[in-house]
Motif scaffolding. Structure first.
Motif, PDB file in Angstrom:
ATOM      1  N   PHE A 418       0.838  -1.191   0.000  1.00 57.94           N
ATOM      2  CA  PHE A 418       0.000   0.000   0.000  1.00 57.94           C
ATOM      3  C   PHE A 418       0.880   1.251   0.000  1.00 57.94           C
ATOM      4  CE2 PHE A 418       0.962  -1.382   4.240  1.00 57.94           C
ATOM      5  CZ  PHE A 418       1.256  -0.224   4.935  1.00 57.94           C
ATOM      6  N   LYS A 419       0.245   2.375  -0.194  1.00 60.85           N
ATOM      7  CA  LYS A 419       0.936   3.652  -0.113  1.00 60.85           C
ATOM      8  C   LYS A 419       0.433   4.430   1.095  1.00 60.85           C
ATOM      9  CE  LYS A 419       2.540   4.771  -4.771  1.00 60.85           C
ATOM     10  NZ  LYS A 419       2.480   5.775  -5.867  1.00 60.85           N
ATOM     11  N   ARG A 420       1.370   5.105   1.748  1.00 64.43           N
ATOM     12  CA  ARG A 420       1.038   5.978   2.869  1.00 64.43           C
ATOM     13  C   ARG A 420       1.945   7.206   2.769  1.00 64.43           C
ATOM     14  NH1 ARG A 420       3.021   5.895   8.691  1.00 64.43           N
ATOM     15  NH2 ARG A 420       1.405   6.906   9.947  1.00 64.43           N
ATOM     16  N   LYS A 421       1.340   8.358   2.805  1.00 67.17           N
ATOM     17  CA  LYS A 421       2.096   9.609   2.671  1.00 67.17           C
ATOM     18  C   LYS A 421       2.929   9.620   1.402  1.00 67.17           C
ATOM     19  CE  LYS A 421       2.257  10.206   7.690  1.00 67.17           C
ATOM     20  NZ  LYS A 421       3.109  10.391   8.904  1.00 67.17           N
ATOM     21  N   GLY A 439      12.819  -7.685  22.899  1.00 70.78           N
ATOM     22  CA  GLY A 439      11.612  -7.876  23.692  1.00 70.78           C
ATOM     23  C   GLY A 439      10.381  -8.224  22.899  1.00 70.78           C
ATOM     24  N   VAL A 440      10.428  -8.064  21.568  1.00 69.53           N
ATOM     25  CA  VAL A 440       9.285  -8.399  20.708  1.00 69.53           C
ATOM     26  C   VAL A 440       9.392  -9.851  20.269  1.00 69.53           C
ATOM     27  CG1 VAL A 440       8.126  -7.939  18.522  1.00 69.53           C
ATOM     28  CG2 VAL A 440       8.976  -6.032  19.898  1.00 69.53           C
ATOM     29  N   ARG A 441       8.359 -10.650  20.576  1.00 70.21           N
ATOM     30  CA  ARG A 441       8.347 -12.069  20.197  1.00 70.21           C
ATOM     31  C   ARG A 441       7.611 -12.302  18.887  1.00 70.21           C
ATOM     32  NH1 ARG A 441       7.075 -12.429  25.708  1.00 70.21           N
ATOM     33  NH2 ARG A 441       4.872 -12.751  25.193  1.00 70.21           N
ATOM     34  N   ALA A 442       6.609 -11.483  18.614  1.00 69.65           N
ATOM     35  CA  ALA A 442       5.826 -11.625  17.378  1.00 69.65           C
ATOM     36  C   ALA A 442       5.206 -10.267  17.054  1.00 69.65           C
ATOM     37  CB  ALA A 442       4.746 -12.690  17.536  1.00 69.65           C
ATOM     38  N   ALA A 443       4.935 -10.056  15.766  1.00 67.50           N
ATOM     39  CA  ALA A 443       4.380  -8.769  15.353  1.00 67.50           C
ATOM     40  C   ALA A 443       3.458  -8.947  14.163  1.00 67.50           C
ATOM     41  CB  ALA A 443       5.505  -7.796  15.001  1.00 67.50           C
ATOM     42  N   ALA A 444       2.434  -8.106  14.096  1.00 73.10           N
ATOM     43  CA  ALA A 444       1.516  -8.087  12.967  1.00 73.10           C
ATOM     44  C   ALA A 444       1.169  -6.638  12.656  1.00 73.10           C
ATOM     45  CB  ALA A 444       0.248  -8.872  13.285  1.00 73.10           C
ATOM     46  N   VAL A 445       1.167  -6.308  11.369  1.00 75.01           N
ATOM     47  CA  VAL A 445       0.912  -4.937  10.929  1.00 75.01           C
ATOM     48  C   VAL A 445      -0.374  -4.895  10.121  1.00 75.01           C
ATOM     49  CG1 VAL A 445       1.756  -3.071   9.453  1.00 75.01           C
ATOM     50  CG2 VAL A 445       3.341  -4.269  10.979  1.00 75.01           C
ATOM     51  N   LEU A 446      -1.173  -3.862  10.353  1.00 73.98           N
ATOM     52  CA  LEU A 446      -2.406  -3.634   9.598  1.00 73.98           C
ATOM     53  C   LEU A 446      -2.258  -2.356   8.785  1.00 73.98           C
ATOM     54  CD1 LEU A 446      -5.106  -4.373  12.339  1.00 73.98           C
ATOM     55  CD2 LEU A 446      -4.488  -5.833  10.413  1.00 73.98           C
ATOM     56  N   PRO A 447      -2.491  -2.417   7.458  1.00 73.36           N
ATOM     57  CA  PRO A 447      -2.436  -1.209   6.645  1.00 73.36           C
ATOM     58  C   PRO A 447      -3.518  -0.227   7.076  1.00 73.36           C
ATOM     59  CG  PRO A 447      -2.436  -3.196   5.277  1.00 73.36           C
ATOM     60  CD  PRO A 447      -2.793  -3.618   6.665  1.00 73.36           C
ATOM     61  N   PRO A 448      -3.380   1.041   6.710  1.00 74.72           N
ATOM     62  CA  PRO A 448      -4.439   2.009   7.031  1.00 74.72           C
ATOM     63  C   PRO A 448      -5.769   1.580   6.405  1.00 74.72           C
ATOM     64  CG  PRO A 448      -2.450   3.119   6.242  1.00 74.72           C
ATOM     65  CD  PRO A 448      -2.256   1.652   5.998  1.00 74.72           C
ATOM     66  N   ALA A 449      -6.845   1.827   7.123  1.00 77.14           N
ATOM     67  CA  ALA A 449      -8.179   1.472   6.634  1.00 77.14           C
ATOM     68  C   ALA A 449      -9.210   2.382   7.295  1.00 77.14           C
ATOM     69  CB  ALA A 449      -8.501   0.014   6.925  1.00 77.14           C
ATOM     70  N   GLY A 450      -9.989   3.078   6.469  1.00 82.48           N
ATOM     71  CA  GLY A 450     -10.993   3.971   7.033  1.00 82.48           C
ATOM     72  C   GLY A 450     -10.344   5.053   7.875  1.00 82.48           C
ATOM     73  N   ASP A 451     -10.788   5.168   9.108  1.00 79.32           N
ATOM     74  CA  ASP A 451     -10.234   6.175  10.017  1.00 79.32           C
ATOM     75  C   ASP A 451      -9.024   5.669  10.779  1.00 79.32           C
ATOM     76  OD1 ASP A 451     -12.243   7.961   9.319  1.00 79.32           O
ATOM     77  OD2 ASP A 451     -13.603   7.241  10.898  1.00 79.32           O
ATOM     78  N   ARG A 452      -8.679   4.396  10.587  1.00 85.51           N
ATOM     79  CA  ARG A 452      -7.552   3.825  11.340  1.00 85.51           C
ATOM     80  C   ARG A 452      -6.240   4.045  10.600  1.00 85.51           C
ATOM     81  NH1 ARG A 452      -8.100  -1.636  10.777  1.00 85.51           N
ATOM     82  NH2 ARG A 452      -6.431  -1.555   9.227  1.00 85.51           N
ATOM     83  N   PRO A 477      10.271   7.845   7.905  1.00 86.84           N
ATOM     84  CA  PRO A 477       9.121   8.356   8.665  1.00 86.84           C
ATOM     85  C   PRO A 477       7.756   7.866   8.182  1.00 86.84           C
ATOM     86  CG  PRO A 477      10.725  10.091   8.334  1.00 86.84           C
ATOM     87  CD  PRO A 477      11.219   8.919   7.541  1.00 86.84           C
ATOM     88  N   ALA A 478       7.550   7.793   6.858  1.00 87.80           N
ATOM     89  CA  ALA A 478       6.233   7.400   6.355  1.00 87.80           C
ATOM     90  C   ALA A 478       5.872   5.971   6.722  1.00 87.80           C
ATOM     91  CB  ALA A 478       6.183   7.575   4.836  1.00 87.80           C
ATOM     92  N   LYS A 479       6.870   5.140   7.023  1.00 89.12           N
ATOM     93  CA  LYS A 479       6.628   3.728   7.312  1.00 89.12           C
ATOM     94  C   LYS A 479       6.460   3.436   8.805  1.00 89.12           C
ATOM     95  CE  LYS A 479       9.067   2.186   3.168  1.00 89.12           C
ATOM     96  NZ  LYS A 479      10.167   1.357   2.595  1.00 89.12           N
TER      97      LYS A 479
END
Length: 512
Positions: A418-421, A439-452, A477-479
């Motif tokens: 996706f694109k952001r900024k 300290g991070v064991r697992a991670a999940a990222v959600l792209p922007p959606a709606g107001d989020r 910064p954009a990421k």
């Protein structure tokens, strides 16, 4: 990149013929499959598969009929898989965790000739199943009686490599489960190509934590037979005894997904192994990208073990494997294409892109499946013809690029790019940066959606503001996400992937 191999003898093109060849090629006492209740040799497994064939024949099941099964992954289910193949019928295994809402949809789509269910569920499923339903206890008592007599089907079925061996239901991006059509020939080609890369051996013990309803578990049956190896099924066992079972079984090959790897490492920290107790020589990962810190931790906890990255989809089983000798030189790659297959990176206009440019990953080869069961429109979108040769192509919906050596680099799903900024990015690269944070064991990222806004959810011993601060040090910064949540456990699907809908609920309100 095209890779061909003609020097290796091809296995039989039928599922049950592979078992027969392995049985003839192994010692009488060679172990084939085990579970928490015991184990069978290859000869015992073959004999039970013939008894299953005879039982199905007596029930009127024939070539092309679907046999839908919703039971735990045990030795009996492996015999049912091979026996269904002998009958020329189609094996349709569903996860025992599938709820009635989706089960009704699958029944309507598959139109099975027979349903075999766990005893506790048989009466309930009978109420809405149009097909006869048999409890596992009744089924197996009948098979065991036939086995005692050395029974075989009275009229063996002529099966071809083009006949469907299995329907593998997967949720994917559709509301209802969809089934990938898996004929004998493509399944055996894929298995053989994977075997050429991984090299299962007669002294291997393959520890399978995954259900046979998932293709990752199903293909372990075929790979174990190709290697003349022992398969240990452990899908239904407690997480608390997982590491103990790996050690006690003498496992040498352990297929993983990132969540399972994290669990194994947590147990290994609590229960350090005495020197020499682990026989694990190979971890194989698929399903989701394995973070590098996790791979490094596995090598440290299991000295001498290799961690092999794989990339694929049910629609062709496997696309690429990264051999361990390239682990340091190709640290971000998901590997090279399987032998005998072609991987292309295409632009939006369908033209092949130059080395290094990002586009859709498209696959050609004998392992590309015919399509989705009774879903012509979806099949037409995903499985297309090469405009020049007419060969079937799988348009994966995954994005990536290849390097000058033909190694593949995965950058995310179509929905994950996706694109952001004004900057193009993927969830995969942001997740990798997050996993680099102590300290991070697992991670999940959600792209922007709606107001989020762009959001990251982490599992570990770290504060949310620390995660965002550390990401600002690692990414442009954009990421850098605008939102972060730290949770005890990331919500996962039955296949160990991130459950995106549940993750999104964690960010309702849009505060940090």
């Amino acid at each position: 990149m095209n890779r061909n191999s003609t020097s290796d003898t091809r296995p039989p093109a039928l599922v049950h013929a592979l078992l027969d060849e392995a049985t003839a090629d192994t010692a009488p006492g060679a172990a084939a499959v085990g579970d928490g209740a015991g184990r069978w040799t290859y000869r015992e497994l073959a004999a039970y598969s013939h008894a299953v064939d005879a039982w199905l024949e007596a029930r009127g099941i024939g070539r092309g009929d679907r046999v839908l099964v919703q039971v735990p992954s045990t030795r009996e289910l492996v015999a049912l898989f091979y026996g269904t193949s002998r009958r020329g019928a189609v094996f349709v295994s569903l996860n025992p965790g599938m709820k009635d809402f989706h089960l009704r949809s699958v029944l309507a789509n598959a139109e099975p000739g027979l349903v075999i269910a766990a005893d506790a569920a048989a009466a309930r499923i009978t109420e809405f199943s149009p097909a006869p339903v048999v409890g596992m206890g009744e089924f197996w008592s009948g098979v065991a009686a036939l086995h005692e007599k050395g029974a075989r089907a009275s009229a063996p079925v002529e099966v071809s490599a083009e006949d469907i061996a299995a329907l593998v239901y997967t949720s994917g991006s559709t509301a209802a489960p969809k089934a990938v059509i898996c004929p004998h020939g493509p399944m055996l080609f894929a298995s053989h190509a994977i075997h050429l890369e991984l090299g299962y051996r007669p002294d291997d013990v393959v520890f399978c934590r995954f259900p046979i309803s998932w293709d990752y578990g199903l293909y372990k049956i075929l790979l174990a037979a190709l290697g003349r190896s022992e398969l240990v099924l452990a899908d239904g066992e407690s997480d608390l005894v997982l590491l103990k079972r790996i050690r006690e079984s003498g496992a040498t090959v352990v297929p993983i997904v990132p969540s399972l790897a994290t669990m194994i490492l947590t147990l290994a920290e609590r229960e350090p192994a005495p020197e020499g107790i682990s026989r694990v020589r190979m971890f194989t990962n698929t399903g989701a990208a394995l973070p590098r810190p996790t791979a490094d931790a596995l090598r440290a906890a299991f000295p001498g073990a290799e961690v092999i990255r794989q990339f694929g989809q049910t629609e062709c089983k496997r696309i690429s494997v990264l051999p361990p000798e390239f682990e340091d030189g190709k640290r971000e790659s998901v590997g090279r294409p399987l032998p005998g297959t072609t991987v292309l990176v295409l632009g939006e206009d369908g033209a092949e892109l130059p080395t290094g440019e990002t586009g859709e990953i498209v696959v050609e080869g004998p392992h590309v499946m015919p399509g989705y069961w009774r879903a012509p429109e979806l099949t037409a979108r995903t499985f297309r013809e090469n405009p020049v040769t007419g060969a079937r192509r799988l348009h994966t919906g995954d994005y990536g690029h290849v390097d000058e050596d033909g190694f593949l680099y995965y950058e995310g799903r179509r929905d994950d790019v996706f694109k952001r900024k004004g900057v193009r990015m993927s969830t995969t690269e942001i997740e990798a940066a997050t996993m680099d944070i102590p300290g991070v064991r697992a991670a999940a990222v959600l792209p922007p959606a709606g107001d989020r806004d762009l959001a990251v959810c982490v599992e570990g011993d770290v504060a949310s503001h620390t995660v965002l601060r550390e990401l600002a040090r690692r990414l442009e910064p954009a990421k850098v996400p605008g939102l972060c949540r730290v949770v005890e456990d990331l919500p996962l699907t039955l296949h160990g992937k991130h459950e995106r809908k549940q993750l999104a609920l964690l960010f309702e309100g849009n505060d940090r």
